[in-house]
Design a protein around this motif. Sequence first.
Motif, PDB file in Angstrom:
ATOM      1  N   LEU A  88     -40.235 -72.099  38.690  1.00 37.67           N
ATOM      2  CA  LEU A  88     -38.909 -71.662  38.247  1.00 37.67           C
ATOM      3  C   LEU A  88     -38.805 -71.723  36.723  1.00 37.67           C
ATOM      4  O   LEU A  88     -38.214 -70.833  36.092  1.00 37.67           O
ATOM      5  N   LYS A  89     -39.386 -72.740  36.127  1.00 37.76           N
ATOM      6  CA  LYS A  89     -39.377 -72.848  34.664  1.00 37.76           C
ATOM      7  C   LYS A  89     -40.163 -71.713  34.033  1.00 37.76           C
ATOM      8  O   LYS A  89     -39.734 -71.114  33.042  1.00 37.76           O
ATOM      9  N   ALA A  90     -41.313 -71.386  34.617  1.00 38.04           N
ATOM     10  CA  ALA A  90     -42.158 -70.319  34.069  1.00 38.04           C
ATOM     11  C   ALA A  90     -41.521 -68.947  34.236  1.00 38.04           C
ATOM     12  O   ALA A  90     -41.862 -68.008  33.514  1.00 38.04           O
ATOM     13  N   LEU A  91     -40.590 -68.809  35.173  1.00 35.00           N
ATOM     14  CA  LEU A  91     -39.957 -67.508  35.442  1.00 35.00           C
ATOM     15  C   LEU A  91     -38.751 -67.227  34.544  1.00 35.00           C
ATOM     16  O   LEU A  91     -38.152 -66.154  34.642  1.00 35.00           O
ATOM     17  N   LYS A  92     -38.386 -68.175  33.710  1.00 33.24           N
ATOM     18  CA  LYS A  92     -37.259 -67.942  32.809  1.00 33.24           C
ATOM     19  C   LYS A  92     -37.554 -66.731  31.928  1.00 33.24           C
ATOM     20  O   LYS A  92     -38.614 -66.603  31.345  1.00 33.24           O
ATOM     21  N   GLY A  93     -36.590 -65.833  31.870  1.00 35.01           N
ATOM     22  CA  GLY A  93     -36.774 -64.614  31.088  1.00 35.01           C
ATOM     23  C   GLY A  93     -37.238 -63.433  31.908  1.00 35.01           C
ATOM     24  O   GLY A  93     -37.209 -62.298  31.425  1.00 35.01           O
ATOM     25  N   HIS A  94     -37.683 -63.679  33.140  1.00 34.55           N
ATOM     26  CA  HIS A  94     -38.089 -62.582  34.033  1.00 34.55           C
ATOM     27  C   HIS A  94     -36.853 -62.074  34.793  1.00 34.55           C
ATOM     28  O   HIS A  94     -35.987 -62.858  35.170  1.00 34.55           O
ATOM     29  N   PRO A  95     -36.796 -60.793  35.057  1.00 35.20           N
ATOM     30  CA  PRO A  95     -35.630 -60.222  35.770  1.00 35.20           C
ATOM     31  C   PRO A  95     -35.757 -60.384  37.280  1.00 35.20           C
ATOM     32  O   PRO A  95     -35.640 -59.402  38.036  1.00 35.20           O
ATOM     33  N   VAL A  96     -36.000 -61.607  37.747  1.00 34.49           N
ATOM     34  CA  VAL A  96     -36.264 -61.832  39.171  1.00 34.49           C
ATOM     35  C   VAL A  96     -35.004 -61.589  39.992  1.00 34.49           C
ATOM     36  O   VAL A  96     -33.961 -62.191  39.741  1.00 34.49           O
ATOM     37  N   LYS A  97     -35.132 -60.730  40.975  1.00 29.12           N
ATOM     38  CA  LYS A  97     -33.986 -60.386  41.824  1.00 29.12           C
ATOM     39  C   LYS A  97     -33.778 -61.406  42.938  1.00 29.12           C
ATOM     40  O   LYS A  97     -32.654 -61.649  43.355  1.00 29.12           O
ATOM     41  N   ARG A  98     -34.874 -62.000  43.435  1.00 29.71           N
ATOM     42  CA  ARG A  98     -34.731 -63.005  44.484  1.00 29.71           C
ATOM     43  C   ARG A  98     -36.005 -63.843  44.565  1.00 29.71           C
ATOM     44  O   ARG A  98     -37.121 -63.335  44.419  1.00 29.71           O
ATOM     45  N   PHE A  99     -35.799 -65.141  44.824  1.00 29.39           N
ATOM     46  CA  PHE A  99     -36.879 -66.111  44.984  1.00 29.39           C
ATOM     47  C   PHE A  99     -36.864 -66.563  46.438  1.00 29.39           C
ATOM     48  O   PHE A  99     -35.886 -67.144  46.908  1.00 29.39           O
ATOM     49  N   PHE A 100     -37.948 -66.263  47.181  1.00 29.45           N
ATOM     50  CA  PHE A 100     -38.041 -66.628  48.588  1.00 29.45           C
ATOM     51  C   PHE A 100     -38.858 -67.928  48.720  1.00 29.45           C
ATOM     52  O   PHE A 100     -39.990 -68.008  48.237  1.00 29.45           O
TER      53      PHE A 100
END
Length: 281
Positions: free
Chosen positions: A88-100
């Motif tokens: 989750l920390k590494a995904l900061k800045g990514h336009p993630v629509k959903r995390f499953f």
Amino acid sequence: MARVLIAGCGDLGCQLGTILKQQGHEIFGIRRNIDNLPSEIEGIECNLFTPICDLPEKIDYVFYIVSAAKYKDNDYYQAYVLGVRNLLKALKGHPVKRFFFTSSTSVFSQSDGEWVNEESATEGHGFSTNRLLEGEELCNESTIPSTIIRFGGIYGPGRTHLIDLVREGKAHCMENVWSNRIHSTDCAGIFAHLMNLDMQDASAVAELYVGVDNQPTPSCEVYEWLAEELNVPEVDHQEPSENSRQMRSNKRLSNERIRNSGYEFKYPTYQDGYAELILED
């Protein structure tokens, strides 16, 4: 087309990645060793339990399909808490629509054969369920929209432990204890279904699903059916102690929510799934 990241790209992750690639999506898979990943998945060699390396740009969807290496608290902490936090920390800045997030129906503590669904209470009753619930909480508290799927007992190719026990005469079933399971093909199918549903209408995807097939069944009934299909002696029946009832999670799990979302099971009952596995053996 979506850019999809599968963290913990083992058996289920590879099944899912292959399905989504065939649907036209771009797939990235995180593993410590990427040598054996299928060609449909672009490998990212990375350890989720340490600060995560750079990720591909503009990730749309993330699937966290990590399992603990051993039945020990530290292994569960790494798999379901530390890895989630790092990703989750590494995904900061990514336009993630959903995390499953892949969880387990073991977080439901009911043990008297009652019906259980997504609204039923959960309880941490040991380090394993405590860590699973910690991971779920991290997802729920994240700014990224998340969906948790709590799967029942997964079986399928490479997951034939119950068949092997019955065939070898080592199986013992507990009387009057309900069991719930799901074929690995349907696990991957549910993931793909929910992602595609989210692409069409994000509001149609819930934050939590129970992932089991259509037929909760007393465990002895499953064992007896397998013994008959395998043409081996009947399985020994035992009266469960109160402790064994809890350990074996005596409840009936409802999959009504995932079915109402439009998902159709390839293996709706244990007979459908195990019959095919026996034929292929």
